[in-house]
Design a protein around this motif. Sequence first.
Motif, PDB file in Angstrom:
ATOM      1  N   GLY A 197       0.814  -1.210   0.000  1.00  0.00           N
ATOM      2  CA  GLY A 197       0.000   0.000   0.000  1.00  0.00           C
ATOM      3  C   GLY A 197       0.845   1.257   0.000  1.00  0.00           C
ATOM      4  N   LYS A 198       1.902   1.267   0.811  1.00  0.00           N
ATOM      5  CA  LYS A 198       2.779   2.439   0.865  1.00  0.00           C
ATOM      6  C   LYS A 198       3.502   2.648  -0.466  1.00  0.00           C
ATOM      7  N   ALA A 199       3.892   1.555  -1.114  1.00  0.00           N
ATOM      8  CA  ALA A 199       4.559   1.683  -2.414  1.00  0.00           C
ATOM      9  C   ALA A 199       3.605   2.265  -3.456  1.00  0.00           C
ATOM     10  N   CYS A 200       2.341   1.863  -3.405  1.00  0.00           N
ATOM     11  CA  CYS A 200       1.363   2.392  -4.358  1.00  0.00           C
ATOM     12  C   CYS A 200       1.059   3.857  -4.083  1.00  0.00           C
ATOM     13  N   HIS A 201       0.955   4.230  -2.814  1.00  0.00           N
ATOM     14  CA  HIS A 201       0.741   5.639  -2.487  1.00  0.00           C
ATOM     15  C   HIS A 201       1.941   6.483  -2.915  1.00  0.00           C
ATOM     16  N   THR A 202       3.134   5.930  -2.752  1.00  0.00           N
ATOM     17  CA  THR A 202       4.330   6.662  -3.179  1.00  0.00           C
ATOM     18  C   THR A 202       4.321   6.873  -4.684  1.00  0.00           C
ATOM     19  N   ARG A 203       4.003   5.824  -5.435  1.00  0.00           N
ATOM     20  CA  ARG A 203       3.969   5.950  -6.889  1.00  0.00           C
ATOM     21  C   ARG A 203       2.899   6.952  -7.321  1.00  0.00           C
ATOM     22  N   ALA A 204       1.731   6.895  -6.710  1.00  0.00           N
ATOM     23  CA  ALA A 204       0.672   7.844  -7.046  1.00  0.00           C
ATOM     24  C   ALA A 204       1.106   9.272  -6.737  1.00  0.00           C
TER      25      ALA A 204
ATOM     26  N   SER B  57       8.610  19.937  -3.233  1.00  0.00           N
ATOM     27  CA  SER B  57       8.240  19.993  -1.812  1.00  0.00           C
ATOM     28  C   SER B  57       6.846  19.411  -1.572  1.00  0.00           C
ATOM     29  N   THR B  58       5.885  19.713  -2.453  1.00  0.00           N
ATOM     30  CA  THR B  58       4.534  19.199  -2.251  1.00  0.00           C
ATOM     31  C   THR B  58       4.464  17.696  -2.499  1.00  0.00           C
ATOM     32  N   THR B  59       5.243  17.202  -3.451  1.00  0.00           N
ATOM     33  CA  THR B  59       5.260  15.759  -3.706  1.00  0.00           C
ATOM     34  C   THR B  59       5.805  15.016  -2.494  1.00  0.00           C
ATOM     35  N   LYS B  60       6.883  15.508  -1.917  1.00  0.00           N
ATOM     36  CA  LYS B  60       7.451  14.881  -0.721  1.00  0.00           C
ATOM     37  C   LYS B  60       6.446  14.900   0.431  1.00  0.00           C
ATOM     38  N   ALA B  61       5.766  16.037   0.623  1.00  0.00           N
ATOM     39  CA  ALA B  61       4.813  16.163   1.727  1.00  0.00           C
ATOM     40  C   ALA B  61       3.623  15.233   1.535  1.00  0.00           C
ATOM     41  N   THR B  62       3.150  15.117   0.298  1.00  0.00           N
ATOM     42  CA  THR B  62       2.016  14.244   0.020  1.00  0.00           C
ATOM     43  C   THR B  62       2.372  12.788   0.282  1.00  0.00           C
ATOM     44  N   ILE B  63       3.509  12.353  -0.205  1.00  0.00           N
ATOM     45  CA  ILE B  63       3.937  10.968   0.008  1.00  0.00           C
ATOM     46  C   ILE B  63       4.104  10.683   1.496  1.00  0.00           C
ATOM     47  N   ALA B  64       4.693  11.617   2.220  1.00  0.00           N
ATOM     48  CA  ALA B  64       4.863  11.444   3.664  1.00  0.00           C
ATOM     49  C   ALA B  64       3.513  11.348   4.361  1.00  0.00           C
ATOM     50  N   PHE B  65       2.558  12.169   3.936  1.00  0.00           N
ATOM     51  CA  PHE B  65       1.224  12.151   4.541  1.00  0.00           C
ATOM     52  C   PHE B  65       0.560  10.788   4.357  1.00  0.00           C
ATOM     53  N   TYR B  66       0.635  10.232   3.161  1.00  0.00           N
ATOM     54  CA  TYR B  66      -0.054   8.973   2.876  1.00  0.00           C
ATOM     55  C   TYR B  66       0.687   7.735   3.381  1.00  0.00           C
ATOM     56  N   THR B  67       1.979   7.821   3.551  1.00  0.00           N
ATOM     57  CA  THR B  67       2.738   6.649   3.995  1.00  0.00           C
ATOM     58  C   THR B  67       3.113   6.707   5.469  1.00  0.00           C
TER      59      THR B  67
END
Length: 214
Positions: free
Chosen positions: A171-178, A198-208
């Motif tokens: 799940g975390k890998a899929c959220h990271t890819r998305a 910066s927003t991509t990093k923050a989004t991935i951190a939020f979901y994972t």
Amino acid sequence: MTDIVDEINRLHREVGTRQVEAGQARTVLLRRSYDAEVADVWDAVTSPERIARWFLPVSGEFKVGGRYQLEGQAGGEILQCDEPNLLRVSWLFGPDPGFSEVVVRLTPDGEERTVLELEHVAVVPEEFWGQYGPGATGVGWDMVLLGLGMHLAGGGFTPEQAQEWATSDEGKACHTRAGELWGAAYAASGADAEAVESTTKATIAFYTGAEPAS
């Protein structure tokens, strides 16, 4: 894992803006095709019984002008319904949601395929957009359309299984890819490279649940 990543990769994503009565709105658009007849896809996205099987339980008065509520999620008003091609609803969450609408468009692609387009238009606080960009909303919709695809194919998770899967390594890998793909869509819209990063990093951190990379 590969099959799910393929599902994430096959989505087309766009980021934009639109002027609405409430001000300048942000837009995220997702498009993909399903191996299902348009009538089946329409039923899957409008039938309360089926929505509960691939998304969340939903209650309400299911007609134009009626209100709906997804369990623990958004609610709003059914604004437009043109079976089996278009559904438009307000999409409101929290004590002061502001302007937010979702439009789903279905187009037959031959007899047994359907192109689904989902557009979310919302007036977003600048501080929130500046922190997360389009991915905060976009990644969530990625997972919703992933669940719909699994349902249409005869499988899928229960809501409880979906929550468990989201915290798994897969799940975390899929959220990271998305998140990465929404970053690419944001860049394609003309966004500043630093803002995209910066927003991509923050989004991935939020979901994972990870700390944003420095």
